[in-house]
Design a protein around this motif. Structure first.
Motif, PDB file in Angstrom:
ATOM      1  N   LEU A  72       0.923  -1.126  -0.109  1.00  0.00           N
ATOM      2  CA  LEU A  72       0.034  -0.099   0.051  1.00  0.00           C
ATOM      3  C   LEU A  72       0.916   1.434  -0.067  1.00  0.00           C
ATOM      4  O   LEU A  72       1.972   1.253   0.475  1.00  0.00           O
ATOM      5  CB  LEU A  72      -0.857  -0.063   1.136  1.00  0.00           C
ATOM      6  N   LYS A  73       0.356   2.299  -0.567  1.00  0.00           N
ATOM      7  CA  LYS A  73      -0.994   2.320  -1.265  1.00  0.00           C
ATOM      8  C   LYS A  73      -0.706   2.322  -2.768  1.00  0.00           C
ATOM      9  O   LYS A  73      -1.608   2.146  -3.705  1.00  0.00           O
ATOM     10  CB  LYS A  73      -1.718   3.733  -0.999  1.00  0.00           C
ATOM     11  N   GLY A  74       0.309   2.578  -3.069  1.00  0.00           N
ATOM     12  CA  GLY A  74       0.846   2.775  -4.502  1.00  0.00           C
ATOM     13  C   GLY A  74       0.402   1.721  -5.540  1.00  0.00           C
ATOM     14  O   GLY A  74       0.184   1.833  -6.678  1.00  0.00           O
ATOM     15  N   THR A 129      12.234   7.744   3.554  1.00  0.00           N
ATOM     16  CA  THR A 129      12.716   6.355   3.131  1.00  0.00           C
ATOM     17  C   THR A 129      14.063   6.669   2.658  1.00  0.00           C
ATOM     18  O   THR A 129      15.030   5.732   2.619  1.00  0.00           O
ATOM     19  CB  THR A 129      11.782   5.735   2.495  1.00  0.00           C
ATOM     20  N   GLU A 151       5.038  -4.138  -6.175  1.00  0.00           N
ATOM     21  CA  GLU A 151       5.015  -2.742  -5.661  1.00  0.00           C
ATOM     22  C   GLU A 151       4.969  -1.820  -7.039  1.00  0.00           C
ATOM     23  O   GLU A 151       5.061  -2.442  -8.067  1.00  0.00           O
ATOM     24  CB  GLU A 151       6.742  -2.712  -5.583  1.00  0.00           C
ATOM     25  N   ASP A 152       4.506  -0.384  -6.747  1.00  0.00           N
ATOM     26  CA  ASP A 152       4.372   0.281  -7.958  1.00  0.00           C
ATOM     27  C   ASP A 152       5.722   0.732  -8.583  1.00  0.00           C
ATOM     28  O   ASP A 152       5.695   0.655  -9.801  1.00  0.00           O
ATOM     29  CB  ASP A 152       3.352   1.542  -7.741  1.00  0.00           C
ATOM     30  N   ILE A 153       6.618   0.989  -7.650  1.00  0.00           N
ATOM     31  CA  ILE A 153       7.856   1.660  -7.983  1.00  0.00           C
ATOM     32  C   ILE A 153       9.085   0.968  -7.130  1.00  0.00           C
ATOM     33  O   ILE A 153       8.815   1.084  -6.067  1.00  0.00           O
ATOM     34  CB  ILE A 153       7.792   3.078  -8.369  1.00  0.00           C
ATOM     35  N   ASP A 170      12.495   2.523  -6.468  1.00  0.00           N
ATOM     36  CA  ASP A 170      13.429   3.866  -6.606  1.00  0.00           C
ATOM     37  C   ASP A 170      15.012   3.886  -5.978  1.00  0.00           C
ATOM     38  O   ASP A 170      15.823   3.090  -6.769  1.00  0.00           O
ATOM     39  CB  ASP A 170      12.626   5.005  -5.890  1.00  0.00           C
ATOM     40  N   THR A 171      15.001   4.066  -4.575  1.00  0.00           N
ATOM     41  CA  THR A 171      16.498   3.700  -4.150  1.00  0.00           C
ATOM     42  C   THR A 171      16.530   2.304  -3.868  1.00  0.00           C
ATOM     43  O   THR A 171      17.594   1.660  -3.763  1.00  0.00           O
ATOM     44  CB  THR A 171      16.605   4.373  -2.676  1.00  0.00           C
ATOM     45  N   GLY A 172      15.458   1.492  -3.965  1.00  0.00           N
ATOM     46  CA  GLY A 172      15.554  -0.085  -3.782  1.00  0.00           C
ATOM     47  C   GLY A 172      15.363  -0.321  -1.781  1.00  0.00           C
ATOM     48  O   GLY A 172      15.242  -1.618  -1.773  1.00  0.00           O
ATOM     49  N   LEU A 173      15.288   0.631  -1.346  1.00  0.00           N
ATOM     50  CA  LEU A 173      15.377   0.588  -0.009  1.00  0.00           C
ATOM     51  C   LEU A 173      14.205  -0.234   0.664  1.00  0.00           C
ATOM     52  O   LEU A 173      14.159  -1.245   1.585  1.00  0.00           O
ATOM     53  CB  LEU A 173      15.755   1.645   0.839  1.00  0.00           C
ATOM     54  N   THR A 174      13.098   0.375   0.366  1.00  0.00           N
ATOM     55  CA  THR A 174      11.870  -0.703   0.711  1.00  0.00           C
ATOM     56  C   THR A 174      11.649  -1.682   0.371  1.00  0.00           C
ATOM     57  O   THR A 174      11.088  -2.812   0.965  1.00  0.00           O
ATOM     58  CB  THR A 174      10.559   0.339   0.060  1.00  0.00           C
ATOM     59  N   ASP A 232       1.424   8.813  -6.582  1.00  0.00           N
ATOM     60  CA  ASP A 232       1.000   9.973  -6.101  1.00  0.00           C
ATOM     61  C   ASP A 232       1.977  11.221  -5.938  1.00  0.00           C
ATOM     62  O   ASP A 232       3.017  11.184  -6.017  1.00  0.00           O
ATOM     63  CB  ASP A 232       0.157   9.862  -4.664  1.00  0.00           C
ATOM     64  N   ARG A 262      -3.446   9.739  -7.726  1.00  0.00           N
ATOM     65  CA  ARG A 262      -3.409   8.435  -8.035  1.00  0.00           C
ATOM     66  C   ARG A 262      -4.320   7.618  -8.990  1.00  0.00           C
ATOM     67  O   ARG A 262      -4.324   6.625  -9.417  1.00  0.00           O
ATOM     68  CB  ARG A 262      -3.668   7.661  -6.522  1.00  0.00           C
ATOM     69  N   LYS A 301       9.847  13.712   1.023  1.00  0.00           N
ATOM     70  CA  LYS A 301       9.407  12.596  -0.101  1.00  0.00           C
ATOM     71  C   LYS A 301       8.041  12.769   0.161  1.00  0.00           C
ATOM     72  O   LYS A 301       7.537  12.125   1.034  1.00  0.00           O
ATOM     73  CB  LYS A 301      10.227  11.318   0.390  1.00  0.00           C
ATOM     74  N   GLY A 318       6.326  11.287  -2.591  1.00  0.00           N
ATOM     75  CA  GLY A 318       5.785  10.188  -3.683  1.00  0.00           C
ATOM     76  C   GLY A 318       7.023   9.401  -4.234  1.00  0.00           C
ATOM     77  O   GLY A 318       7.510   8.335  -3.717  1.00  0.00           O
TER      78      GLY A 318
END
Ligand code: PRP
Length: 188
Positions: free
Chosen positions: A41-43, A73, A98-100, A102-106, A158, A164, A185, A187
């Motif tokens: 969630l939520k993306g 994040t 996942e939607d995206i 980015d850094t890869g940390l999530t 978002d 969204r 951050k 989005g």
């Protein structure tokens, strides 16, 4: 909402076609198996809703919500679970949506956390990949589109919780976020 878009990166038709391809690939790879799909969630909500309808193998789905701890994040890399999944994933084939990235940390946090629960297998499927922003080395197992380092919204993504619902993925005009962004951050 056209006035906030600098450019449409992917039309609803292009997204649907790619989602169909991903669904076909996933269906092939998991043939004869049952999946547990975990949407972040939520993306990922819109992407997941469309993707699972293109997956032909049996599946169950659940949702997880994560948030950065304290700072953003991308700067801290510290992620925590806000809402955990309800199902046990022990001995299950798990696909994180996942939607995206980015850094890869999530995604790294999710993979590390979920793999400690002893799933039979654990893979990731992301709609958008921004490799130029990566802080750690991580490659999603399934990836919809590789995109440049632009601020994108729509199809679940978002800016300050807005946009969204756009059916396309669009680059947000810098003037929309530059006034508000302020280093936080919001989005992607
Ligand atoms: C976005 C996205 C990923 C994460 C990717 O979530 O959904 O979870 O950022 O960034 P990273 O690779 O740098 O870790 P966001 O915090 O914007 O929440 P949202 O899904 O609720 O929009």
């Amino acid at each position: 909402m056209k006035e906030v878009m600098a450019e449409v990166l992917f039309s609803p038709e292009a997204i649907a076609a790619r989602v169909k391809e991903l669904g076909a690939q996933i269906s092939k790879d998991y043939e004869g198996k049952e999946l547990v799909v975990v949407g972040v969630l939520k993306g990922s909500l819109l992407f997941m809703a469309d993707l699972i309808r293109e997956i032909k193998t049996p599946l169950r789905y659940d949702l997880i919500a994560v948030s950065s701890y304290g700072a953003s994040t991308s700067s801290s890399g510290i992620v925590r679970i806000i809402k955990d999944i309800d199902v046990s994933i022990e001995n299950e084939h798990v696909l994180v949506i996942e939607d995206i990235v980015d850094t890869g940390l999530t995604l790294r946090y999710l993979i590390t956390t979920l793999s400690s629960r002893q799933p039979a297998s654990l893979k990731s499927c992301v709609l958008l990949d921004k490799p130029s922003r990566r802080k750690i080395e991580i490659t999603p197992d399934y990836n919809g589109f590789v995109i440049p380092d632009r601020f994108v919204v729509g199809y679940g993504l978002d800016f300050a919780q807005r946009y969204r619902q756009l059916p396309m993925i669009a680059v947000l005009k810098p003037e929309v976020y530059s006034a508000e962004k302020n280093g936080e951050k919001e989005g992607n």
